[in-house]
Design an enzyme around this catalytic site. Structure first.
Site, PDB file in Angstrom:
ATOM      1  N   THR A 135      10.084  12.125 -10.923  1.00 23.08           N
ATOM      2  CA  THR A 135       9.273  12.696 -11.702  1.00 23.08           C
ATOM      3  C   THR A 135       7.747  12.924 -11.361  1.00 23.08           C
ATOM      4  OG1 THR A 135       8.586  14.139 -13.616  1.00 23.08           O
ATOM      5  CG2 THR A 135       9.553  11.579 -13.877  1.00 23.08           C
ATOM      6  N   ASP A 136       6.693  14.095 -11.982  1.00 24.61           N
ATOM      7  CA  ASP A 136       5.700  13.848 -11.294  1.00 24.61           C
ATOM      8  C   ASP A 136       4.995  13.992 -12.585  1.00 24.61           C
ATOM      9  OD1 ASP A 136       6.359  16.270 -12.676  1.00 24.61           O
ATOM     10  OD2 ASP A 136       4.689  17.556 -11.820  1.00 24.61           O
ATOM     11  N   GLU A 137       6.151  13.385 -13.892  1.00 23.95           N
ATOM     12  CA  GLU A 137       5.372  12.961 -15.338  1.00 23.95           C
ATOM     13  C   GLU A 137       5.096  11.396 -15.061  1.00 23.95           C
ATOM     14  OE1 GLU A 137       7.539  14.771 -18.275  1.00 23.95           O
ATOM     15  OE2 GLU A 137       7.620  16.462 -17.076  1.00 23.95           O
ATOM     16  N   TYR A 161      10.459   9.953 -22.320  1.00 27.68           N
ATOM     17  CA  TYR A 161      10.996  10.597 -20.931  1.00 27.68           C
ATOM     18  C   TYR A 161      10.205  10.403 -19.929  1.00 27.68           C
ATOM     19  CZ  TYR A 161      12.796  13.265 -16.601  1.00 27.68           C
ATOM     20  OH  TYR A 161      12.764  13.342 -15.004  1.00 27.68           O
ATOM     21  N   LYS A 165      11.262   7.310 -16.754  1.00 25.37           N
ATOM     22  CA  LYS A 165      11.159   6.885 -15.167  1.00 25.37           C
ATOM     23  C   LYS A 165      10.441   6.979 -14.676  1.00 25.37           C
ATOM     24  CE  LYS A 165      13.434   9.896 -13.423  1.00 25.37           C
ATOM     25  NZ  LYS A 165      14.897  10.094 -13.133  1.00 25.37           N
TER      26      LYS A 165
HETATM   27  P1  NAD Z   1      20.432  17.626 -15.687  1.00 27.60           P
HETATM   28  O1  NAD Z   1      19.845  16.773 -17.432  1.00 27.60           O
HETATM   29  O2  NAD Z   1      20.038  17.686 -15.758  1.00 27.60           O
HETATM   30  O3  NAD Z   1      21.586  16.698 -15.338  1.00 27.60           O
HETATM   31  C1  NAD Z   1      21.080  14.946 -15.568  1.00 27.60           C
HETATM   32  C2  NAD Z   1      23.156  14.792 -15.042  1.00 27.60           C
HETATM   33  O4  NAD Z   1      22.975  13.281 -14.765  1.00 27.60           O
HETATM   34  C3  NAD Z   1      24.394  14.917 -16.201  1.00 27.60           C
HETATM   35  O5  NAD Z   1      25.121  15.602 -15.041  1.00 27.60           O
HETATM   36  C4  NAD Z   1      24.522  14.471 -16.523  1.00 27.60           C
HETATM   37  O6  NAD Z   1      26.260  14.105 -16.797  1.00 27.60           O
HETATM   38  C5  NAD Z   1      24.300  12.340 -16.478  1.00 27.60           C
HETATM   39  N1  NAD Z   1      23.711  11.378 -16.366  1.00 27.60           N
HETATM   40  C6  NAD Z   1      23.374  11.511 -17.377  1.00 27.60           C
HETATM   41  N2  NAD Z   1      23.831  10.263 -17.918  1.00 27.60           N
HETATM   42  C7  NAD Z   1      24.262   9.482 -17.749  1.00 27.60           C
HETATM   43  C8  NAD Z   1      24.867   8.056 -16.885  1.00 27.60           C
HETATM   44  N3  NAD Z   1      24.498   7.557 -17.762  1.00 27.60           N
HETATM   45  N4  NAD Z   1      25.902   7.858 -16.255  1.00 27.60           N
HETATM   46  C9  NAD Z   1      25.849   8.967 -15.269  1.00 27.60           C
HETATM   47  N5  NAD Z   1      26.030  10.116 -15.361  1.00 27.60           N
HETATM   48  C10 NAD Z   1      24.569  10.807 -16.280  1.00 27.60           C
HETATM   49  O7  NAD Z   1      18.738  16.687 -14.866  1.00 27.60           O
HETATM   50  P2  NAD Z   1      18.106  17.710 -13.400  1.00 27.60           P
HETATM   51  O8  NAD Z   1      17.103  18.406 -14.097  1.00 27.60           O
HETATM   52  O9  NAD Z   1      18.688  18.013 -12.704  1.00 27.60           O
HETATM   53  O10 NAD Z   1      17.435  16.161 -13.616  1.00 27.60           O
HETATM   54  C11 NAD Z   1      18.122  14.610 -12.190  1.00 27.60           C
HETATM   55  C12 NAD Z   1      16.177  14.488 -11.409  1.00 27.60           C
HETATM   56  O11 NAD Z   1      15.264  14.792 -11.585  1.00 27.60           O
HETATM   57  C13 NAD Z   1      16.895  13.338 -12.820  1.00 27.60           C
HETATM   58  O12 NAD Z   1      16.093  12.453 -12.418  1.00 27.60           O
HETATM   59  C14 NAD Z   1      15.789  13.666 -13.908  1.00 27.60           C
HETATM   60  O13 NAD Z   1      14.397  12.976 -13.634  1.00 27.60           O
HETATM   61  C15 NAD Z   1      14.996  14.541 -12.092  1.00 27.60           C
HETATM   62  N6  NAD Z   1      13.315  15.396 -12.151  1.00 27.60           N
HETATM   63  C16 NAD Z   1      14.003  16.420 -12.970  1.00 27.60           C
HETATM   64  C17 NAD Z   1      13.234  17.220 -12.631  1.00 27.60           C
HETATM   65  C18 NAD Z   1      13.359  19.092 -12.684  1.00 27.60           C
HETATM   66  O14 NAD Z   1      11.872  20.184 -13.421  1.00 27.60           O
HETATM   67  N7  NAD Z   1      14.441  19.379 -13.527  1.00 27.60           N
HETATM   68  C19 NAD Z   1      11.696  17.525 -11.624  1.00 27.60           C
HETATM   69  C20 NAD Z   1      11.644  15.923 -11.467  1.00 27.60           C
HETATM   70  C21 NAD Z   1      12.799  15.425 -11.287  1.00 27.60           C
HETATM   71  O1  DAU Z   2       7.070  17.973 -13.826  1.00 25.96           O
HETATM   72  C1  DAU Z   2       8.736  17.334 -14.018  1.00 25.96           C
HETATM   73  C2  DAU Z   2       9.790  17.782 -15.012  1.00 25.96           C
HETATM   74  O2  DAU Z   2       9.660  18.812 -15.803  1.00 25.96           O
HETATM   75  C3  DAU Z   2      11.178  17.172 -15.056  1.00 25.96           C
HETATM   76  O3  DAU Z   2      10.812  15.877 -14.683  1.00 25.96           O
HETATM   77  C4  DAU Z   2      11.638  16.904 -16.453  1.00 25.96           C
HETATM   78  O4  DAU Z   2      13.032  16.736 -16.360  1.00 25.96           O
HETATM   79  C5  DAU Z   2      11.809  18.624 -16.319  1.00 25.96           C
HETATM   80  O5  DAU Z   2      12.519  18.920 -18.322  1.00 25.96           O
HETATM   81  C6  DAU Z   2      11.161  18.834 -16.607  1.00 25.96           C
HETATM   82  O6  DAU Z   2       9.642  18.916 -17.810  1.00 25.96           O
HETATM   83  P1  DAU Z   2       9.122  19.828 -18.738  1.00 25.96           P
HETATM   84  O7  DAU Z   2       8.373  18.710 -19.894  1.00 25.96           O
HETATM   85  O8  DAU Z   2       7.436  20.081 -17.792  1.00 25.96           O
HETATM   86  O9  DAU Z   2      10.020  20.920 -18.721  1.00 25.96           O
HETATM   87  P2  DAU Z   2       9.758  21.987 -20.326  1.00 25.96           P
HETATM   88  O10 DAU Z   2      11.066  23.418 -19.219  1.00 25.96           O
HETATM   89  O11 DAU Z   2      11.079  21.442 -20.732  1.00 25.96           O
HETATM   90  O12 DAU Z   2       9.439  22.763 -20.085  1.00 25.96           O
HETATM   91  C7  DAU Z   2       8.376  23.337 -19.685  1.00 25.96           C
HETATM   92  C8  DAU Z   2       7.145  23.420 -20.047  1.00 25.96           C
HETATM   93  O13 DAU Z   2       7.056  24.442 -20.970  1.00 25.96           O
HETATM   94  C9  DAU Z   2       6.077  22.605 -21.179  1.00 25.96           C
HETATM   95  O14 DAU Z   2       4.581  22.989 -20.744  1.00 25.96           O
HETATM   96  C10 DAU Z   2       6.515  22.696 -22.057  1.00 25.96           C
HETATM   97  C11 DAU Z   2       7.219  24.214 -22.787  1.00 25.96           C
HETATM   98  N1  DAU Z   2       8.147  25.153 -23.078  1.00 25.96           N
HETATM   99  C12 DAU Z   2       9.512  24.495 -23.624  1.00 25.96           C
HETATM  100  C13 DAU Z   2      10.447  24.502 -23.660  1.00 25.96           C
HETATM  101  C14 DAU Z   2      11.640  24.149 -23.610  1.00 25.96           C
HETATM  102  C15 DAU Z   2       7.606  26.359 -24.212  1.00 25.96           C
HETATM  103  O15 DAU Z   2       6.281  26.122 -24.255  1.00 25.96           O
HETATM  104  N2  DAU Z   2       8.932  26.241 -25.028  1.00 25.96           N
HETATM  105  C16 DAU Z   2      10.184  25.797 -25.012  1.00 25.96           C
HETATM  106  O16 DAU Z   2      11.266  26.325 -25.673  1.00 25.96           O
END
Ligand code: NAD
Ligand code: DAU
Length: 354
Positions: A135-137, A161, A165
């Site tokens: 992630t970019d975080e 988180y 990561k």
């Molecule tokens: P998600 O939470 O939707 O899905 C995670 C999946 O991993 C689920 O299916 C869960 O059951 C599985 N999982 C969790 N713990 C596990 C374990 N111990 N063993 C096996 N499986 C397990 O997550 P997502 O949003 O699809 O993100 C996927 C990946 O991409 C993550 O590594 C996250 O850090 C990264 N990522 C997400 C975003 C985003 O915006 N969602 C952005 C950048 C990177």
């Molecule tokens: O940047 C990549 C990341 O983006 C991934 O690594 C994470 O897995 C993914 O969850 C996401 O993280 P964020 O914290 O940026 O996503 P989230 O959707 O939780 O929140 C997006 C923005 O919106 C953040 O600034 C918080 C705000 N927010 C979120 C929720 C859930 C609100 O204002 N209200 C809310 O109820």
């Protein structure tokens, strides 16, 4: 048939990746390894039942023996590692699970991969890849005038988180440096699209708006995220897997910086057009709530390296991607209903009640 392992393939991005990958009928089969936490959903993959190119294995990546057995059984040519605890707010309430899966789980998977890879010979050894999805975080928070995160931006994670990561990224890097394991790392910005669990901003706003509930915006709503439509992330992962240089990292982003309030407004306006509410415009439901502790102010990705070196660019604009997303949720209200029962309700109560 030779396989790739996809970990976390029943989650949001994993599900989209599995469908995207299988569209290519010449691509390897998938062994989908997922623990099915609250975020994993087998219903997403129901249409793949009976498909010989997709095998689902319920397993925990922290279980090294189970991982070793899977490597021995399937002899994969690559691992695409999505599995993680992924929600920042949950990591603030309970960081333990994040350390367990993101750090210890990635370590167990790396150990299993290393032991498998070290026995490979010739072309199989040359071709093997371990692609770690991050992630970019990990780069921390930007000021308004700062340049976007590049691959050489120092790590400065701010939440449990992002710290977990970052730790996993460091382990992956070390396994290349020390053991020569052919790893690739991607650091991607915020994804959105079909199958995203409605704890994250965009699907939460859609779900609440459809139910006529308040739309919670943290703080002043001016935090900035850089949004990427999920299938563009999938195509970036495919490009890195196919052409990335082992040991390298690639930042992935959509050049779509938006404040949270802009995003919420855009969702409300699309809903007004596609599913008007007789009670009035959806924006009326916006409610400013207590800010997230340690809330990163701005993320932005400089995606020039992956574009220059691997020829990847996103296909969707924020406008086209958001329209697809809102339309998908409107067409899949049963899915939304099924994931917003049980565990989800307890989470909402715990997190938003305060
Ligand atoms: P998600 O939470 O939707 O899905 C995670 C999946 O991993 C689920 O299916 C869960 O059951 C599985 N999982 C969790 N713990 C596990 C374990 N111990 N063993 C096996 N499986 C397990 O997550 P997502 O949003 O699809 O993100 C996927 C990946 O991409 C993550 O590594 C996250 O850090 C990264 N990522 C997400 C975003 C985003 O915006 N969602 C952005 C950048 C990177
Ligand atoms: O940047 C990549 C990341 O983006 C991934 O690594 C994470 O897995 C993914 O969850 C996401 O993280 P964020 O914290 O940026 O996503 P989230 O959707 O939780 O929140 C997006 C923005 O919106 C953040 O600034 C918080 C705000 N927010 C979120 C929720 C859930 C609100 O204002 N209200 C809310 O109820």
């Amino acid at each position: 048939m030779s396989h790739i392992f996809v970990t976390g393939g029943a989650g949001f991005i994993g599900t989209n990746f599995v469908f995207d990958w299988l569209k290519d009928e010449h691509a390897n089969g998938i062994v989908n390894v997922d623990k099915l936490t609250y975020a994993g959903n087998l219903m997403n993959l129901a249409s793949l039942e009976g498909n010989p190119r997709h095998q689902f294995c319920e397993a925990d990546i922290c279980d090294r023996n189970a991982m070793e057995q899977l490597f021995a059984t399937f002899s994969p040519r690559a691992v695409v590692h999505f599995a993680a605890e992924s929600h920042v707010d949950r990591s603030i309430h309970g960081p333990g699970a994040f350390i367990e899966t993101n750090v210890r789980g990635t370590f167990a998977l790396l150990e299993a991969a290393r032991s498998y890879w070290s026995e490979l010979k010739g072309e199989a050894r040359e071709r093997f890849r371990f692609l770690h999805v991050s992630t970019d975080e990990v780069y921390g928070s930007l000021e308004p005038c700062d340049a976007a995160f590049s691959e050489v931006t120092p790590y400065a994670p701010n939440s449990p988180y992002s710290a977990s990561k970052a730790a996993s990224d460091h382990l992956v890097r070390a396994y290349h440096h020390t053991y020569g394991l052919p790893v690739l790392t991607t650091n991607c910005s915020n994804n959105y699209g079909p199958y995203q669990f409605p704890e994250k901003l965009i699907p939460l706003i859609i779900a609440n708006a459809l139910a006529g509930k308040a739309l919670p915006v943290y703080g002043d709503g001016q935090n900035v995220r850089d949004w990427l439509y999920v299938t563009d992330h999938c195509s970036a992962v495919r490009a890195v897997l196919a052409r990335g240089v082992p040991g390298e990292t690639y930042n992935v982003g959509g050049w779509n910086e938006k404040t949270n309030l802009e995003v919420v407004h855009a969702v409300c306006d699309l809903l007004d057009e596609l599913r008007p509410d007789p009670a009035g415009p959806h924006r009326r439901l916006i409610s400013f709530v207590t800010d997230r502790p340690g809330h990163d102010r701005r993320y932005a990705i400089d995606a020039r390296k992956i574009q220059r070196e691997l020829g990847w660019t996103p296909e969707q604009t924020f406008e086209s991607g958001l329209r697809r997303t809102v339309s998908w949720y409107l067409a899949n209200e049963k899915w939304l209903e099924s994931v917003t029962s049980g565990e989800y309700r307890s989470w909402v109560l715990k997190h938003y009640a305060a």
